[in-house]
Structures are given as C-alpha cells and as structure tokens.
Scaffold this motif. Structure first.
Motif, PDB file in Angstrom:
ATOM      1  N   VAL A 135      -0.850  25.191  31.039  1.00  0.00           N
ATOM      2  CA  VAL A 135      -1.087  23.852  31.588  1.00  0.00           C
ATOM      3  C   VAL A 135      -0.910  23.851  33.096  1.00  0.00           C
ATOM      4  O   VAL A 135      -1.732  23.291  33.842  1.00  0.00           O
ATOM      5  N   LEU A 136       0.140  24.500  33.580  1.00  0.00           N
ATOM      6  CA  LEU A 136       0.393  24.533  35.014  1.00  0.00           C
ATOM      7  C   LEU A 136      -0.639  25.376  35.752  1.00  0.00           C
ATOM      8  O   LEU A 136      -1.057  25.033  36.859  1.00  0.00           O
ATOM      9  N   VAL A 137      -1.057  26.467  35.141  1.00  0.00           N
ATOM     10  CA  VAL A 137      -2.091  27.301  35.765  1.00  0.00           C
ATOM     11  C   VAL A 137      -3.383  26.518  35.911  1.00  0.00           C
ATOM     12  O   VAL A 137      -4.047  26.559  36.949  1.00  0.00           O
ATOM     13  N   GLU A 138      -3.737  25.780  34.876  1.00  0.00           N
ATOM     14  CA  GLU A 138      -4.962  24.980  34.932  1.00  0.00           C
ATOM     15  C   GLU A 138      -4.854  23.904  36.008  1.00  0.00           C
ATOM     16  O   GLU A 138      -5.820  23.607  36.710  1.00  0.00           O
ATOM     17  N   ARG A 139      -3.662  23.326  36.145  1.00  0.00           N
ATOM     18  CA  ARG A 139      -3.471  22.295  37.165  1.00  0.00           C
ATOM     19  C   ARG A 139      -3.650  22.860  38.571  1.00  0.00           C
ATOM     20  O   ARG A 139      -4.331  22.268  39.421  1.00  0.00           O
ATOM     21  N   VAL A 140      -3.045  24.008  38.823  1.00  0.00           N
ATOM     22  CA  VAL A 140      -3.128  24.614  40.156  1.00  0.00           C
ATOM     23  C   VAL A 140      -4.560  24.995  40.494  1.00  0.00           C
ATOM     24  O   VAL A 140      -5.054  24.711  41.597  1.00  0.00           O
ATOM     25  N   THR A 141      -5.244  25.651  39.569  1.00  0.00           N
ATOM     26  CA  THR A 141      -6.620  26.050  39.842  1.00  0.00           C
ATOM     27  C   THR A 141      -7.538  24.831  39.976  1.00  0.00           C
ATOM     28  O   THR A 141      -8.504  24.865  40.751  1.00  0.00           O
ATOM     29  N   SER A 142      -7.242  23.751  39.251  1.00  0.00           N
ATOM     30  CA  SER A 142      -8.042  22.535  39.383  1.00  0.00           C
ATOM     31  C   SER A 142      -7.858  21.907  40.761  1.00  0.00           C
ATOM     32  O   SER A 142      -8.813  21.430  41.377  1.00  0.00           O
ATOM     33  N   LEU A 143      -6.623  21.919  41.259  1.00  0.00           N
ATOM     34  CA  LEU A 143      -6.360  21.383  42.590  1.00  0.00           C
ATOM     35  C   LEU A 143      -7.095  22.178  43.662  1.00  0.00           C
ATOM     36  O   LEU A 143      -7.707  21.606  44.571  1.00  0.00           O
ATOM     37  N   LEU A 144      -7.055  23.503  43.561  1.00  0.00           N
ATOM     38  CA  LEU A 144      -7.738  24.338  44.550  1.00  0.00           C
ATOM     39  C   LEU A 144      -9.250  24.204  44.444  1.00  0.00           C
ATOM     40  O   LEU A 144      -9.956  24.226  45.458  1.00  0.00           O
ATOM     41  N   SER A 145      -9.755  24.065  43.240  1.00  0.00           N
ATOM     42  CA  SER A 145     -11.194  23.824  43.081  1.00  0.00           C
ATOM     43  C   SER A 145     -11.571  22.479  43.692  1.00  0.00           C
ATOM     44  O   SER A 145     -12.631  22.333  44.306  1.00  0.00           O
ATOM     45  N   GLY A 146     -10.682  21.497  43.523  1.00  0.00           N
ATOM     46  CA  GLY A 146     -10.924  20.188  44.119  1.00  0.00           C
ATOM     47  C   GLY A 146     -10.956  20.242  45.636  1.00  0.00           C
ATOM     48  O   GLY A 146     -11.718  19.516  46.275  1.00  0.00           O
ATOM     49  N   VAL A 147     -10.137  21.115  46.228  1.00  0.00           N
ATOM     50  CA  VAL A 147     -10.136  21.279  47.685  1.00  0.00           C
ATOM     51  C   VAL A 147     -11.499  21.746  48.169  1.00  0.00           C
ATOM     52  O   VAL A 147     -12.054  21.212  49.135  1.00  0.00           O
TER      53      VAL A 147
ATOM     54  N   SER B 215      -1.319  14.114  39.227  1.00  0.00           N
ATOM     55  CA  SER B 215      -2.600  13.455  39.483  1.00  0.00           C
ATOM     56  C   SER B 215      -3.522  14.382  40.240  1.00  0.00           C
ATOM     57  O   SER B 215      -3.126  15.019  41.215  1.00  0.00           O
ATOM     58  N   THR B 216      -4.748  14.467  39.797  1.00  0.00           N
ATOM     59  CA  THR B 216      -5.743  15.307  40.475  1.00  0.00           C
ATOM     60  C   THR B 216      -6.929  14.454  40.890  1.00  0.00           C
ATOM     61  O   THR B 216      -8.075  14.799  40.666  1.00  0.00           O
ATOM     62  N   ARG B 217      -6.654  13.302  41.494  1.00  0.00           N
ATOM     63  CA  ARG B 217      -7.707  12.394  41.928  1.00  0.00           C
ATOM     64  C   ARG B 217      -8.617  13.112  42.909  1.00  0.00           C
ATOM     65  O   ARG B 217      -8.191  13.730  43.860  1.00  0.00           O
ATOM     66  N   GLY B 218      -9.893  13.024  42.649  1.00  0.00           N
ATOM     67  CA  GLY B 218     -10.861  13.653  43.536  1.00  0.00           C
ATOM     68  C   GLY B 218     -11.280  15.027  43.089  1.00  0.00           C
ATOM     69  O   GLY B 218     -12.160  15.624  43.677  1.00  0.00           O
ATOM     70  N   VAL B 219     -10.608  15.567  42.062  1.00  0.00           N
ATOM     71  CA  VAL B 219     -10.959  16.893  41.589  1.00  0.00           C
ATOM     72  C   VAL B 219     -12.191  16.824  40.708  1.00  0.00           C
ATOM     73  O   VAL B 219     -12.271  15.999  39.807  1.00  0.00           O
ATOM     74  N   ILE B 220     -13.151  17.687  40.956  1.00  0.00           N
ATOM     75  CA  ILE B 220     -14.342  17.779  40.139  1.00  0.00           C
ATOM     76  C   ILE B 220     -14.332  19.135  39.460  1.00  0.00           C
ATOM     77  O   ILE B 220     -14.283  20.169  40.122  1.00  0.00           O
ATOM     78  N   HIS B 221     -14.348  19.159  38.133  1.00  0.00           N
ATOM     79  CA  HIS B 221     -14.295  20.410  37.405  1.00  0.00           C
ATOM     80  C   HIS B 221     -15.703  21.000  37.312  1.00  0.00           C
ATOM     81  O   HIS B 221     -16.547  20.517  36.580  1.00  0.00           O
ATOM     82  N   GLU B 222     -15.949  22.043  38.091  1.00  0.00           N
ATOM     83  CA  GLU B 222     -17.233  22.723  38.093  1.00  0.00           C
ATOM     84  C   GLU B 222     -16.974  24.215  38.085  1.00  0.00           C
ATOM     85  O   GLU B 222     -15.894  24.684  38.441  1.00  0.00           O
ATOM     86  N   PRO B 223     -17.980  25.015  37.705  1.00  0.00           N
ATOM     87  CA  PRO B 223     -17.817  26.463  37.785  1.00  0.00           C
ATOM     88  C   PRO B 223     -17.533  26.908  39.205  1.00  0.00           C
ATOM     89  O   PRO B 223     -17.980  26.282  40.173  1.00  0.00           O
TER      90      PRO B 223
END
Length: 230
Positions: A138-150, A214-222
């Motif tokens: 869960v935490l790994v997914e959160r971190v990678t989602s935040l960086l993808s959102g950046v 919260s990951t507001r603004g994060v878009i989950h894309e490849p």
C-alpha cells in the motif's frame, strides 16, 4: 615443594558447558551489501547520463538503491521549490503582469498551483521513504502514485502555458524539460529501490494497513505516457 593446582571435576564440567552454550562474541549478522555504482543504479532510468551526473554528487560511501532514491528526491524537492518561486515571480510583479493576456494569467496561476502541489508531494515522499525498509504494498503504491502525479502535474503545467500562448513558454521550456527529466529519473530510482525492499521483506509479517494520504491531482497512467519531455 610446589603443589600443582587441581580443579574440582565439577568446575571443569561447568566451564565446558558454558563454552558450548554461550553465545559467540563475534556477531553472526550478514555483512552489508557492497556499494552500488551510479552506472549500475542508473540502468533503471530513461536518462542514465543525467542520472549519473546527479548520483556522482552523492556524499556517502554507503551507496545503495535506497540511499540513491532518497537523495534524488531531495534534489527534486529543491528544484520544485525553485520552479515554484520563478512562476510566483511572474505572477506577482507588475512589469510581468502588464504583458499578460487573461488566458496566460490563468494558465500561470494553474501552473503555480501544480508546482506547489509538487512540493507537497516531494515532501510527503521524502517522509515516506524513511520507513521504506518496512514498507507494505500500500505504501509503495502511494509513493509511486505521488511521483507519477508530479510528472503529470509538470506536463499539465507546460501544456497549459502552450495552449494559452504564453510569452514565457520559451523561457521556461528548457528548465521545464530538464526538471521533467530529473523527476522521471527520481521516479525510476525510487520504484526500483522499493521493489528491492519489498522482495527482501516479503517473508516478514505484514503490519496493519496504513491510512492513505491524499493524492489530489494524481493521475494514474502508465509510466511511458507520464514521462513526456516538452
């Protein structure tokens, strides 16, 4: 006449017992893994040359994928703060505002919000990486989602300025491109190090699920579609 020292049989037996069952004085822990070179660590990135130039400034001899990833996030945080200040300058100085159209001003405001959001994301990731040795899926997914959102926020900022035909696109094009590449390098290093940590700790008992951030603004894309260079 000197008498020879004689030890009672019980004392000899006791010493033998202790020598067998006492713990060894030398630690039996496995030695730490050998340091990893920047060239090896950068193979997981899309920009190995840029990655190597960043990691060659790494100040520690205990180089590992985990330490490299934390260092790259710190460098990204510095650049995100600088870029946010640059955009804020264009929004707050009258000599700059007088040259802007309404569309350009709106796009720049959106861009500044994205940059501030990126700063928040990097600060969160930096905090999360402190617990990476015991991270869950869960935490790994959160971190990678935040960086993808950046990376997504960075590209959305640039696209908005282009669409608004902003006069500062030319000035920001190269810095945005360089920083986008830096962000993608950090994303690859972090993802690689967290995957290694998960494999290493796969046999450990999983703790209770962490509450989501919260990951507001994060878009989950490849990843391939997220890392776009202006």
């Amino acid at each position: 006449m000197n008498r020879k020292m004689q030890h009672p049989p019980f004392l000899i037996l006791s010493l033998s017992f202790l020598s067998i069952f006492s713990p060894p004085l030398i630690s039996s822990q496995s030695p730490p893994p050998p340091p990893q070179s920047p060239s090896t660590a950068c193979k997981s990135t899309l920009y190995p040359k840029l990655c190597r130039s960043i990691l060659t400034t790494f100040p520690s001899s205990s180089s590992s994928p985990y330490e490299y990833s934390k260092f790259s996030v710190k460098q990204c945080l510095k650049q995100a703060k600088r870029l946010s200040k640059v955009i804020d300058y264009h929004l707050t100085h009258r000599n700059q505002l007088s040259k802007m159209t309404h569309e350009e001003f709106g796009a720049l405001q959106d861009c500044h919000e994205f940059m501030e959001l990126n700063v928040d994301y990097f600060e969160t990731v930096s905090s999360e990486l402190k617990a990476a040795e015991s991270m869950s899926d869960v935490l790994v997914e959160r971190v990678t989602s935040l960086l993808s959102g950046v990376v997504t926020n960075q590209q959305t900022c640039y696209d908005g300025l282009v669409q608004a035909k902003s006069s500062i696109v030319g000035a920001l094009s190269v810095p945005l491109s360089n920083i986008t590449q830096l962000y993608s390098v950090s994303l690859a290093l972090v993802t690689h190090s967290l995957e290694k940590n998960l494999k290493k700790n796969s046999k450990r008992k999983k703790g209770s699920p962490d509450q989501g951030t919260s990951t507001r603004g994060v878009i989950h894309e490849p990843l391939e579609t997220l890392i776009k260079v202006p």
